[in-house]
Design a protein around this motif. Structure first.
Motif, PDB file in Angstrom:
ATOM      1  N   TYR A  74       1.002  -1.453   0.121  1.00 17.36           N
ATOM      2  CA  TYR A  74      -0.030  -0.279   0.030  1.00 17.36           C
ATOM      3  C   TYR A  74       1.001   1.439   0.049  1.00 17.36           C
ATOM      4  CZ  TYR A  74      -3.256   3.360   2.146  1.00 17.36           C
ATOM      5  OH  TYR A  74      -4.109   4.352   1.809  1.00 17.36           O
ATOM      6  N   VAL A  75       1.055   2.062  -0.766  1.00 20.04           N
ATOM      7  CA  VAL A  75       1.121   2.914  -1.455  1.00 20.04           C
ATOM      8  C   VAL A  75       1.198   4.386  -0.958  1.00 20.04           C
ATOM      9  CG1 VAL A  75       3.180   4.547  -2.157  1.00 20.04           C
ATOM     10  CG2 VAL A  75       2.984   1.688  -3.131  1.00 20.04           C
ATOM     11  N   LEU A  76       1.124   5.619   0.521  1.00 20.57           N
ATOM     12  CA  LEU A  76       0.613   6.155   0.218  1.00 20.57           C
ATOM     13  C   LEU A  76       0.753   7.372  -0.618  1.00 20.57           C
ATOM     14  CD1 LEU A  76      -1.896   7.306   2.167  1.00 20.57           C
ATOM     15  CD2 LEU A  76      -0.168   8.222   4.222  1.00 20.57           C
ATOM     16  N   GLY A  77       0.218   8.137  -1.749  1.00 21.52           N
ATOM     17  CA  GLY A  77       0.883   9.621  -2.051  1.00 21.52           C
ATOM     18  C   GLY A  77      -0.281   9.927  -3.333  1.00 21.52           C
ATOM     19  N   LYS A  78       0.033  11.020  -3.927  1.00 23.06           N
ATOM     20  CA  LYS A  78      -0.815  11.400  -4.830  1.00 23.06           C
ATOM     21  C   LYS A  78      -1.301  10.639  -5.946  1.00 23.06           C
ATOM     22  CE  LYS A  78       0.755  13.968  -7.379  1.00 23.06           C
ATOM     23  NZ  LYS A  78       2.472  15.733  -8.323  1.00 23.06           N
ATOM     24  N   GLU A  79      -2.648   9.985  -5.576  1.00 24.34           N
ATOM     25  CA  GLU A  79      -3.225   9.523  -6.833  1.00 24.34           C
ATOM     26  C   GLU A  79      -3.817   9.754  -7.500  1.00 24.34           C
ATOM     27  OE1 GLU A  79      -5.360   5.732  -5.330  1.00 24.34           O
ATOM     28  OE2 GLU A  79      -4.346   5.883  -3.561  1.00 24.34           O
ATOM     29  N   PHE A  80      -4.298   9.950  -9.012  1.00 22.69           N
ATOM     30  CA  PHE A  80      -4.220  10.505 -10.173  1.00 22.69           C
ATOM     31  C   PHE A  80      -4.544   9.482 -11.430  1.00 22.69           C
ATOM     32  CE2 PHE A  80      -0.339  11.636 -10.444  1.00 22.69           C
ATOM     33  CZ  PHE A  80      -0.099  10.950 -12.065  1.00 22.69           C
ATOM     34  N   SER A  81      -5.916   9.533 -12.535  1.00 21.60           N
ATOM     35  CA  SER A  81      -5.499   8.057 -13.654  1.00 21.60           C
ATOM     36  C   SER A  81      -5.054   9.284 -14.833  1.00 21.60           C
ATOM     37  CB  SER A  81      -6.720   7.916 -13.424  1.00 21.60           C
ATOM     38  OG  SER A  81      -7.108   7.268 -12.869  1.00 21.60           O
ATOM     39  N   ILE A  82      -4.156   8.897 -16.064  1.00 17.72           N
ATOM     40  CA  ILE A  82      -4.278   9.663 -16.940  1.00 17.72           C
ATOM     41  C   ILE A  82      -4.798   8.773 -17.798  1.00 17.72           C
ATOM     42  CG2 ILE A  82      -1.973   9.494 -18.661  1.00 17.72           C
ATOM     43  CD1 ILE A  82      -1.197  11.454 -16.106  1.00 17.72           C
TER      44      ILE A  82
ATOM     45  N   VAL B  17      -0.961  17.549 -11.008  1.00 14.27           N
ATOM     46  CA  VAL B  17      -0.333  16.671 -11.320  1.00 14.27           C
ATOM     47  C   VAL B  17       0.614  18.041 -12.363  1.00 14.27           C
ATOM     48  CG1 VAL B  17      -0.223  15.410 -12.866  1.00 14.27           C
ATOM     49  CG2 VAL B  17      -2.317  15.508 -11.381  1.00 14.27           C
ATOM     50  N   THR B  18       1.820  17.110 -12.535  1.00 14.95           N
ATOM     51  CA  THR B  18       2.911  18.113 -13.141  1.00 14.95           C
ATOM     52  C   THR B  18       2.946  17.830 -14.733  1.00 14.95           C
ATOM     53  OG1 THR B  18       4.708  17.327 -12.989  1.00 14.95           O
ATOM     54  CG2 THR B  18       4.517  19.058 -11.631  1.00 14.95           C
ATOM     55  N   ASP B  19       3.233  18.491 -15.432  1.00 15.44           N
ATOM     56  CA  ASP B  19       3.795  17.790 -17.150  1.00 15.44           C
ATOM     57  C   ASP B  19       4.751  17.051 -16.801  1.00 15.44           C
ATOM     58  OD1 ASP B  19       1.797  20.073 -17.694  1.00 15.44           O
ATOM     59  OD2 ASP B  19       3.575  21.218 -18.391  1.00 15.44           O
TER      60      ASP B  19
ATOM     61  N   ILE C  20      -2.170   5.646 -11.401  1.00 16.32           N
ATOM     62  CA  ILE C  20      -1.126   6.490 -10.310  1.00 16.32           C
ATOM     63  C   ILE C  20      -1.200   6.648  -9.516  1.00 16.32           C
ATOM     64  CG2 ILE C  20       0.819   7.943 -11.396  1.00 16.32           C
ATOM     65  CD1 ILE C  20       0.164   6.226 -13.856  1.00 16.32           C
ATOM     66  N   VAL C  21       0.279   6.209  -8.714  1.00 15.89           N
ATOM     67  CA  VAL C  21       0.231   6.804  -7.536  1.00 15.89           C
ATOM     68  C   VAL C  21       2.084   7.508  -7.165  1.00 15.89           C
ATOM     69  CG1 VAL C  21       1.138   4.355  -5.968  1.00 15.89           C
ATOM     70  CG2 VAL C  21       0.046   6.261  -4.867  1.00 15.89           C
ATOM     71  N   VAL C  22       1.654   8.772  -7.017  1.00 16.54           N
ATOM     72  CA  VAL C  22       3.218   9.184  -6.825  1.00 16.54           C
ATOM     73  C   VAL C  22       3.843   9.200  -5.491  1.00 16.54           C
ATOM     74  CG1 VAL C  22       4.879  10.938  -7.456  1.00 16.54           C
ATOM     75  CG2 VAL C  22       2.638  10.656  -8.622  1.00 16.54           C
ATOM     76  N   SER C  23       4.765   8.604  -5.287  1.00 12.97           N
ATOM     77  CA  SER C  23       5.114   8.708  -3.371  1.00 12.97           C
ATOM     78  C   SER C  23       7.254   9.275  -3.494  1.00 12.97           C
ATOM     79  CB  SER C  23       5.183   8.210  -2.317  1.00 12.97           C
ATOM     80  OG  SER C  23       5.798   6.190  -3.072  1.00 12.97           O
ATOM     81  N   ASN C  24       7.709   8.604  -3.398  1.00 13.88           N
ATOM     82  CA  ASN C  24       8.896   9.032  -4.636  1.00 13.88           C
ATOM     83  C   ASN C  24       9.290   8.497  -5.515  1.00 13.88           C
ATOM     84  OD1 ASN C  24       9.394   7.030  -2.947  1.00 13.88           O
ATOM     85  ND2 ASN C  24      10.264   7.193  -1.353  1.00 13.88           N
ATOM     86  N   GLU C  25       8.257   7.930  -5.708  1.00 15.61           N
ATOM     87  CA  GLU C  25       8.947   7.299  -7.447  1.00 15.61           C
ATOM     88  C   GLU C  25       7.176   7.561  -8.122  1.00 15.61           C
ATOM     89  OE1 GLU C  25      10.021   3.826  -8.916  1.00 15.61           O
ATOM     90  OE2 GLU C  25       9.872   3.049  -6.462  1.00 15.61           O
ATOM     91  N   ILE C  26       6.951   7.291  -8.783  1.00 19.23           N
ATOM     92  CA  ILE C  26       5.597   7.076  -9.731  1.00 19.23           C
ATOM     93  C   ILE C  26       5.825   5.667  -9.932  1.00 19.23           C
ATOM     94  CG2 ILE C  26       4.437   7.442 -12.069  1.00 19.23           C
ATOM     95  CD1 ILE C  26       6.545  10.358 -12.405  1.00 19.23           C
ATOM     96  N   LYS C  27       4.880   5.335  -9.430  1.00 20.96           N
ATOM     97  CA  LYS C  27       4.479   3.692  -9.558  1.00 20.96           C
ATOM     98  C   LYS C  27       2.167   3.827 -10.214  1.00 20.96           C
ATOM     99  CE  LYS C  27       7.356   1.556  -5.743  1.00 20.96           C
ATOM    100  NZ  LYS C  27       6.858   1.267  -5.442  1.00 20.96           N
ATOM    101  N   VAL C  28       3.220   2.330 -11.162  1.00 24.59           N
ATOM    102  CA  VAL C  28       1.114   2.135 -11.509  1.00 24.59           C
ATOM    103  C   VAL C  28       1.060   1.285 -10.294  1.00 24.59           C
ATOM    104  CG1 VAL C  28       0.228   0.838 -13.559  1.00 24.59           C
ATOM    105  CG2 VAL C  28       2.134   2.166 -13.948  1.00 24.59           C
TER     106      VAL C  28
END
Ligand code: GLY
Length: 414
Positions: free
Chosen positions: A190-198, A240-242, A275-283
């Motif tokens: 379980y990764v706690l981080g910024k979640e979004f979908s592309i 979400v950044t470019d 996608i979840v972003v904590s210290n890296e971007i993960k699917v």
């Protein structure tokens, strides 16, 4: 297709809010004359509802042949996973969506994980089990919680569970194997981080970026409570950044599409990565269709012709996608007891609203509209920024809410 603008017949397969949003977008197309929704729901207007079981893909195909449908768009993944595209292809009928093989990117989480490993795409760590005892032994030995427990494939009762202790993980595993002794279970970090979908439109090795969307997956405010189908959504996702968008499109979606194409089962349809972003971007996972309720906040921002965009990509042309800069916020109203066993099916309060409403789970009895006990409707407001869109949406939620409906009050706040 008859080759004359405005004369196309389009069939939409599905019955929820996503298909209601498809209907609105298809209705705006200059190419379209008649729209059918199979099976649709009683609140869909300006279309013909088709009373056929959408899971009977042969019957759906026979209908499309009989009606000479020019383009079919499918919402639910479980219909795609049955091979509706393969059936339509046999009869040279145009259907926008992936084949049964390509749909595995969503219908089998394990398949997607294996493909990501092969392509060195960063994804959450996981272990997979087909044996109850081994899965229990594994979770009993874990020291770091929470863990995500997911099922490979579809289940009406179970999708994703977050377990906070060895005991609750064991209970979840027993629940899954009690329902199906042949289950395949994925236990994931379980990764706690910024979640979004592309979101993207894909044909073979070509990937066209659509937009970012955030789905509020948990039942309660503050991202608490069980995972649901989604209690609200926003688009675009303001934080979400470019760089993150580029990374996901170039290093994740394009290699996945290319790999499937080179393996002989090219993907055609909507594809999105969670996608979840904590210290890296993960699917976290892939979906082989548009999301419910993500579609309801995505499509109102599309300024170009939805049907023309789809036909272009199907014909190997670059779609000319145009988006509004406005923000869209969608708040779901669900029946009290949604995600539990007792489902309230009370009368809905249908009144005029400033925002658009898409109906997700409704039924009509004696001219009155009732909730069907699941997620019932989504209020969708678009405005120049997320705060204004949020305010507008919640003003309308106040008008529509009843004692037997629940909703989150923090959609669009973070
Ligand atoms: N909202 C997530 C999904 O459509 O699966």
């Amino acid at each position: 297709m008859k080759g004359v603008w405005g004369l196309m017949k389009v069939l939409i397969v599905g019955k929820g809010g996503r298909e209601h949003a498809f209907l609105r977008a298809v209705r705006k197309s200059k190419l379209v004359d008649e729209v059918f929704v199979l099976p649709g729901n009683c609140m869909m207007k300006d279309c013909k509802l088709v009373d056929i079981d959408m899971y009977d893909v042969k019957a759906v195909c026979d209908f499309a042949l009989k009606e000479k449908i020019d383009l079919t768009i499918v919402g639910p993944c479980d219909v795609l996973a049955l091979g509706i595209k393969d059936e339509f292809e046999k009869h040279n009928l145009k259907l926008f969506g992936p084949t049964k093989s390509a749909t595995r990117i969503e219908s089998s989480r394990y398949f997607a994980k294996q493909l990501m490993e092969k392509l060195k795409i960063p994804t959450t760590d996981y272990a997979v089990f087909t044996d109850r005892d081994q899965a229990i032994k594994y979770v009993s030995s874990l020291e770091k919680f929470p863990v995500m427990i997911k099922l490979d494939g579809f289940s009406k009762k179970f999708s994703v569970n977050i377990s906070k202790s060895n005991e609750s993980a064991i209970d979840t595993i027993n629940l899954i194997f009690d329902e199906n002794e042949n289950a395949k279970v994925i236990i994931e970090e379980y990764v706690l981080g910024k979640e979004f979908s592309i979101f993207a439109l894909v044909k073979d090795d070509k990937v066209f970026y659509l937009q970012t969307v955030k789905d509020y997956k948990r039942l309660l405010d503050g991202d608490l409570g069980p995972y649901t189908g989604g209690m609200g959504a926003v688009s675009p996702v303001f934080n979400v950044t470019d760089f993150e968008i580029d990374y996901v499109v170039e290093k994740i979606l394009k290699p996945m599409a290319r790999s499937m194409y080179e393996a002989g089962y090219g993907f055609e349809g909507f594809l999105y990565g969670e996608i979840v972003v904590s210290n890296e971007i993960k699917v976290l996972g892939f979906n082989a269709r548009l999301g419910e309720p993500e579609t309801e906040v995505l499509l109102p921002r599309l300024k170009s012709d939805f049907v023309e965009n789809i036909l272009d990509i199907m014909n190997g042309k670059e779609p000319s996608l145009q988006w509004s800069d406005e923000s869209c916020v969608g708040v779901v109203l669900a029946s009290k007891g949604y995600m539990e066993d007792e489902l309230l099916q009370d009368k809905l309060n249908i009144v005029p609203t400033e925002s658009e409403v898409c109906f997700m789970g409704v039924k009509k009895e004696k001219k009155l509209v009732y909730a069907d006990g699941t997620r019932n409707l989504i209020v969708i407001a678009k405005d120049k920024n997320i705060e204004d869109a949020r305010e507008k949406a919640y003003r309308d939620v106040e008008k529509l809410k009843t004692d037997s409906l629940i909703y989150r009050t923090d959609i669009g706040k973070f």
